[in-house]
Write a protein that holds these residues in place. Structure first.
Motif, PDB file in Angstrom:
ATOM      1  N   LEU A  94      32.644 -27.150   4.039  1.00 25.35           N
ATOM      2  CA  LEU A  94      31.905 -28.156   3.259  1.00 25.35           C
ATOM      3  C   LEU A  94      31.852 -29.487   4.003  1.00 25.35           C
ATOM      4  O   LEU A  94      30.785 -30.111   4.137  1.00 25.35           O
ATOM      5  CB  LEU A  94      32.583 -28.329   1.897  1.00 25.35           C
ATOM      6  CG  LEU A  94      32.070 -29.486   1.018  1.00 25.35           C
ATOM      7  CD1 LEU A  94      30.650 -29.206   0.560  1.00 25.35           C
ATOM      8  CD2 LEU A  94      32.999 -29.686  -0.181  1.00 25.35           C
ATOM      9  N   LEU A  95      32.998 -29.929   4.515  1.00 27.04           N
ATOM     10  CA  LEU A  95      33.040 -31.208   5.218  1.00 27.04           C
ATOM     11  C   LEU A  95      32.286 -31.148   6.542  1.00 27.04           C
ATOM     12  O   LEU A  95      31.607 -32.110   6.931  1.00 27.04           O
ATOM     13  CB  LEU A  95      34.491 -31.626   5.466  1.00 27.04           C
ATOM     14  CG  LEU A  95      35.333 -31.926   4.220  1.00 27.04           C
ATOM     15  CD1 LEU A  95      36.732 -32.371   4.617  1.00 27.04           C
ATOM     16  CD2 LEU A  95      34.666 -32.980   3.350  1.00 27.04           C
ATOM     17  N   ALA A  96      32.394 -30.013   7.249  1.00 25.46           N
ATOM     18  CA  ALA A  96      31.674 -29.874   8.519  1.00 25.46           C
ATOM     19  C   ALA A  96      30.166 -29.892   8.283  1.00 25.46           C
ATOM     20  O   ALA A  96      29.413 -30.524   9.031  1.00 25.46           O
ATOM     21  CB  ALA A  96      32.092 -28.578   9.212  1.00 25.46           C
ATOM     22  N   GLY A  97      29.727 -29.180   7.249  1.00 26.67           N
ATOM     23  CA  GLY A  97      28.304 -29.185   6.921  1.00 26.67           C
ATOM     24  C   GLY A  97      27.835 -30.570   6.521  1.00 26.67           C
ATOM     25  O   GLY A  97      26.749 -31.019   6.911  1.00 26.67           O
ATOM     26  N   ALA A  98      28.672 -31.285   5.737  1.00 22.14           N
ATOM     27  CA  ALA A  98      28.319 -32.652   5.338  1.00 22.14           C
ATOM     28  C   ALA A  98      28.239 -33.565   6.557  1.00 22.14           C
ATOM     29  O   ALA A  98      27.376 -34.451   6.628  1.00 22.14           O
ATOM     30  CB  ALA A  98      29.345 -33.184   4.340  1.00 22.14           C
ATOM     31  N   ALA A  99      29.128 -33.357   7.535  1.00 25.87           N
ATOM     32  CA  ALA A  99      29.097 -34.173   8.758  1.00 25.87           C
ATOM     33  C   ALA A  99      27.795 -33.942   9.514  1.00 25.87           C
ATOM     34  O   ALA A  99      27.176 -34.887  10.019  1.00 25.87           O
ATOM     35  CB  ALA A  99      30.302 -33.833   9.635  1.00 25.87           C
ATOM     36  N   PHE A 133      22.143 -32.749  14.694  1.00 29.65           N
ATOM     37  CA  PHE A 133      21.165 -33.636  15.340  1.00 29.65           C
ATOM     38  C   PHE A 133      19.731 -33.195  15.079  1.00 29.65           C
ATOM     39  O   PHE A 133      18.796 -33.986  15.211  1.00 29.65           O
ATOM     40  CB  PHE A 133      21.419 -33.688  16.851  1.00 29.65           C
ATOM     41  CG  PHE A 133      21.070 -32.428  17.577  1.00 29.65           C
ATOM     42  CD1 PHE A 133      19.804 -32.255  18.115  1.00 29.65           C
ATOM     43  CD2 PHE A 133      21.993 -31.409  17.725  1.00 29.65           C
ATOM     44  CE1 PHE A 133      19.463 -31.086  18.782  1.00 29.65           C
ATOM     45  CE2 PHE A 133      21.671 -30.238  18.387  1.00 29.65           C
ATOM     46  CZ  PHE A 133      20.404 -30.079  18.921  1.00 29.65           C
ATOM     47  N   ALA A 134      19.537 -31.911  14.734  1.00 26.41           N
ATOM     48  CA  ALA A 134      18.186 -31.407  14.452  1.00 26.41           C
ATOM     49  C   ALA A 134      17.819 -31.732  13.006  1.00 26.41           C
ATOM     50  O   ALA A 134      17.383 -30.871  12.239  1.00 26.41           O
ATOM     51  CB  ALA A 134      18.111 -29.912  14.717  1.00 26.41           C
ATOM     52  N   PHE A 135      18.032 -32.985  12.639  1.00 27.22           N
ATOM     53  CA  PHE A 135      17.729 -33.510  11.293  1.00 27.22           C
ATOM     54  C   PHE A 135      18.456 -32.751  10.190  1.00 27.22           C
ATOM     55  O   PHE A 135      18.027 -32.754   9.043  1.00 27.22           O
ATOM     56  CB  PHE A 135      16.224 -33.502  11.049  1.00 27.22           C
ATOM     57  CG  PHE A 135      15.460 -34.328  12.039  1.00 27.22           C
ATOM     58  CD1 PHE A 135      15.449 -35.710  11.955  1.00 27.22           C
ATOM     59  CD2 PHE A 135      14.776 -33.723  13.082  1.00 27.22           C
ATOM     60  CE1 PHE A 135      14.761 -36.488  12.887  1.00 27.22           C
ATOM     61  CE2 PHE A 135      14.079 -34.487  14.020  1.00 27.22           C
ATOM     62  CZ  PHE A 135      14.072 -35.874  13.925  1.00 27.22           C
ATOM     63  N   GLY A 136      19.557 -32.073  10.522  1.00 27.37           N
ATOM     64  CA  GLY A 136      20.393 -31.423   9.524  1.00 27.37           C
ATOM     65  C   GLY A 136      19.885 -30.087   9.017  1.00 27.37           C
ATOM     66  O   GLY A 136      20.580 -29.418   8.240  1.00 27.37           O
ATOM     67  N   LEU A 137      18.709 -29.663   9.449  1.00 24.49           N
ATOM     68  CA  LEU A 137      18.141 -28.414   8.913  1.00 24.49           C
ATOM     69  C   LEU A 137      18.971 -27.184   9.299  1.00 24.49           C
ATOM     70  O   LEU A 137      19.248 -26.330   8.433  1.00 24.49           O
ATOM     71  CB  LEU A 137      16.690 -28.266   9.386  1.00 24.49           C
ATOM     72  CG  LEU A 137      15.720 -29.327   8.851  1.00 24.49           C
ATOM     73  CD1 LEU A 137      14.322 -29.118   9.434  1.00 24.49           C
ATOM     74  CD2 LEU A 137      15.679 -29.288   7.330  1.00 24.49           C
ATOM     75  N   PRO A 138      19.381 -27.021  10.574  1.00 24.47           N
ATOM     76  CA  PRO A 138      20.216 -25.857  10.899  1.00 24.47           C
ATOM     77  C   PRO A 138      21.540 -25.881  10.142  1.00 24.47           C
ATOM     78  O   PRO A 138      22.053 -24.818   9.761  1.00 24.47           O
ATOM     79  CB  PRO A 138      20.438 -25.991  12.418  1.00 24.47           C
ATOM     80  CG  PRO A 138      19.296 -26.826  12.895  1.00 24.47           C
ATOM     81  CD  PRO A 138      19.028 -27.795  11.774  1.00 24.47           C
ATOM     82  N   SER A 139      22.093 -27.066   9.920  1.00 22.99           N
ATOM     83  CA  SER A 139      23.344 -27.169   9.159  1.00 22.99           C
ATOM     84  C   SER A 139      23.160 -26.652   7.748  1.00 22.99           C
ATOM     85  O   SER A 139      24.005 -25.904   7.222  1.00 22.99           O
ATOM     86  CB  SER A 139      23.818 -28.632   9.134  1.00 22.99           C
ATOM     87  OG  SER A 139      23.992 -29.141  10.440  1.00 22.99           O
ATOM     88  N   VAL A 144      31.069 -21.227  11.909  1.00 21.32           N
ATOM     89  CA  VAL A 144      30.069 -21.870  11.057  1.00 21.32           C
ATOM     90  C   VAL A 144      30.357 -23.362  10.936  1.00 21.32           C
ATOM     91  O   VAL A 144      29.453 -24.204  11.006  1.00 21.32           O
ATOM     92  CB  VAL A 144      30.045 -21.206   9.665  1.00 21.32           C
ATOM     93  CG1 VAL A 144      29.209 -22.033   8.689  1.00 21.32           C
ATOM     94  CG2 VAL A 144      29.477 -19.792   9.770  1.00 21.32           C
ATOM     95  N   ALA A 145      31.635 -23.727  10.771  1.00 24.42           N
ATOM     96  CA  ALA A 145      32.002 -25.131  10.630  1.00 24.42           C
ATOM     97  C   ALA A 145      31.605 -25.927  11.872  1.00 24.42           C
ATOM     98  O   ALA A 145      31.027 -27.016  11.773  1.00 24.42           O
ATOM     99  CB  ALA A 145      33.508 -25.256  10.381  1.00 24.42           C
ATOM    100  N   ILE A 146      31.908 -25.384  13.030  1.00 27.18           N
ATOM    101  CA  ILE A 146      31.593 -26.096  14.275  1.00 27.18           C
ATOM    102  C   ILE A 146      30.085 -26.192  14.478  1.00 27.18           C
ATOM    103  O   ILE A 146      29.553 -27.250  14.841  1.00 27.18           O
ATOM    104  CB  ILE A 146      32.273 -25.387  15.464  1.00 27.18           C
ATOM    105  CG1 ILE A 146      33.794 -25.505  15.334  1.00 27.18           C
ATOM    106  CG2 ILE A 146      31.803 -25.985  16.789  1.00 27.18           C
ATOM    107  CD1 ILE A 146      34.562 -24.672  16.330  1.00 27.18           C
ATOM    108  N   LEU A 147      29.379 -25.099  14.228  1.00 23.98           N
ATOM    109  CA  LEU A 147      27.924 -25.112  14.422  1.00 23.98           C
ATOM    110  C   LEU A 147      27.231 -26.018  13.412  1.00 23.98           C
ATOM    111  O   LEU A 147      26.258 -26.708  13.742  1.00 23.98           O
ATOM    112  CB  LEU A 147      27.373 -23.688  14.309  1.00 23.98           C
ATOM    113  CG  LEU A 147      27.625 -22.770  15.506  1.00 23.98           C
ATOM    114  CD1 LEU A 147      27.150 -21.355  15.201  1.00 23.98           C
ATOM    115  CD2 LEU A 147      26.916 -23.302  16.752  1.00 23.98           C
TER     116      LEU A 147
END
Length: 359
Positions: free
Chosen positions: A270-275, A221-227, A212-215
């Protein structure tokens, strides 16, 4: 070529035929143009050489801010001059010197800035934390999404326990199912250090969270929506699991079981999602910069955060493999988890060190 030499060539030209004289005159003109070309630019070349010499000798403190700011422009001017010089009659010695100067300047302007040891010192000495703090707004958004996912998971299984099986992949929960007795659930948290069930489930959680962190970062790049969707989806499982144990009065026990490695692992997510969100926001709202330029700048900062996320996941794996197995009581687990939470938060947001992002 000096003035005397030019005069001599002119006099010699008068002794030859008109054709020979024309060739000599052309050579004289080319030589004069070459001299003018060199004299007009030699000052900038010498200034560039002086800056490069100081940097190569390690005397950075002796370089003025004005020279540092001028370095890229001086380098580009020298490269442009070199391209022109190769097409003119500039003497071979000067041409070779100019080629060497531009080669040395390239390594100063575009080459590696420091070795691995220096990079690691700057990374752990404040660069990582500075990059994390630069994601402040995105961290708050990611935290809100994770809290929302946890609450959603709780509410879904509370309204219909069948949701538990949809949120928890089959085969990983073993005895952790709706309707399980308190004794059974208690047995999954304590006294199973020598059994496989606990290790398998914990290994699943770690593997799932690492993916999950890596994905979450890679899909930013998809405007953060998948994240954003991944952060919510992943934490619904946490909400469902806490709901299950809460039903048997084991809320504190399950939080302690998760906290040992979860405060590090969930912090990493949390940090990966924020990135990922940081890249997405930069693309959606680039401001005055071009979209690709804004995304590139956000990507460099986020990539540095992700280097740290990988390290956090390694630490979480070690905590899961050893600390949780050795600490077999809730109080001890909460202390370990709380200590790691305070450690990470203090490192990122309190201690500054060399608080400059690594470029």
């Amino acid at each position: 070529m000096n003035e005397a030499a030019s005069t001599l060539i002119g006099r010699l030209g008068s002794w030859f035929s008109p054709a020979a004289s024309a060739e000599i005159a052309a050579a004289e003109d080319a030589a004069l143009r070459s001299d003018r070309f060199r004299l007009e630019r030699e000052g900038e070349w010498k200034r560039l050489e002086a800056i490069v010499n100081r940097i190569e000798s390690g005397r950075l403190r002796r370089i003025s801010d004005e020279d540092l700011l001028a370095l890229p422009a001086l380098y580009r001017t020298a490269v442009s001059s070199l391209a022109v010089a190769r097409e003119t009659s500039l003497d071979a010695e000067t041409l070779a010197w100019l080629e060497g100067l531009t080669r040395r300047a390239w390594f100063i302007v575009y080459g590696p800035r420091a070795g691995l040891g220096d990079w690691l010192l700057r990374f752990f000495g404040g660069g990582w934390g500075a990059s994390v703090r630069a994601l402040g707004t995105d961290i708050l958004i990611a935290l809100a999404l994770m809290v929302t996912g946890t609450i959603a998971g709780w509410l879904l299984v509370a309204s219909d326990p069948d949701w538990y099986y949809a949120l928890m992949p089959g085969g990983v929960g073993d005895a952790r199912v709706p309707g399980a007795s308190r004794a059974v659930l208690m047995g999954t948290l304590f006294g199973q250090q020598d059994q496989q069930g606990l290790s398998v489930f914990a290994a699943f959680l770690f593997s799932n969270n690492a993916q999950v962190a890596i994905l979450a970062f890679a899909l930013g790049f998809a405007f953060g929506l998948p994240s954003a969707m991944l952060l919510i989806q992943n934490t619904t499982m946490v909400g469902a699991l806490v709901w299950l144990y809460h039903g048997q009065g084991l809320t504190l026990e399950i939080i302690g079981w998760l906290a040992v490695h979860g405060t590090t692992e969930l912090y990493a997510i949390l940090l990966a999602g924020a990135a990922g969100l940081h890249i997405g926001r930069a693309m959606a709202f680039p401001g005055e910069a071009a979209v690709l330029d804004a995304a590139a700048a956000a990507g460099r900062r986020s990539a540095q955060v992700m280097v740290g996320v990988v390290l956090m996941l390694i630490v979480a794996g070690l905590l899961e493999a050893f600390a949780r197995q050795m600490v077999n009581n809730t109080a001890g687990r909460l202390i370990v988890g709380g200590f790691m939470l305070v450690l990470w938060t203090g490192y990122f947001f309190v201690w500054r060190g060399n608080a400059r992002e690594i470029g």
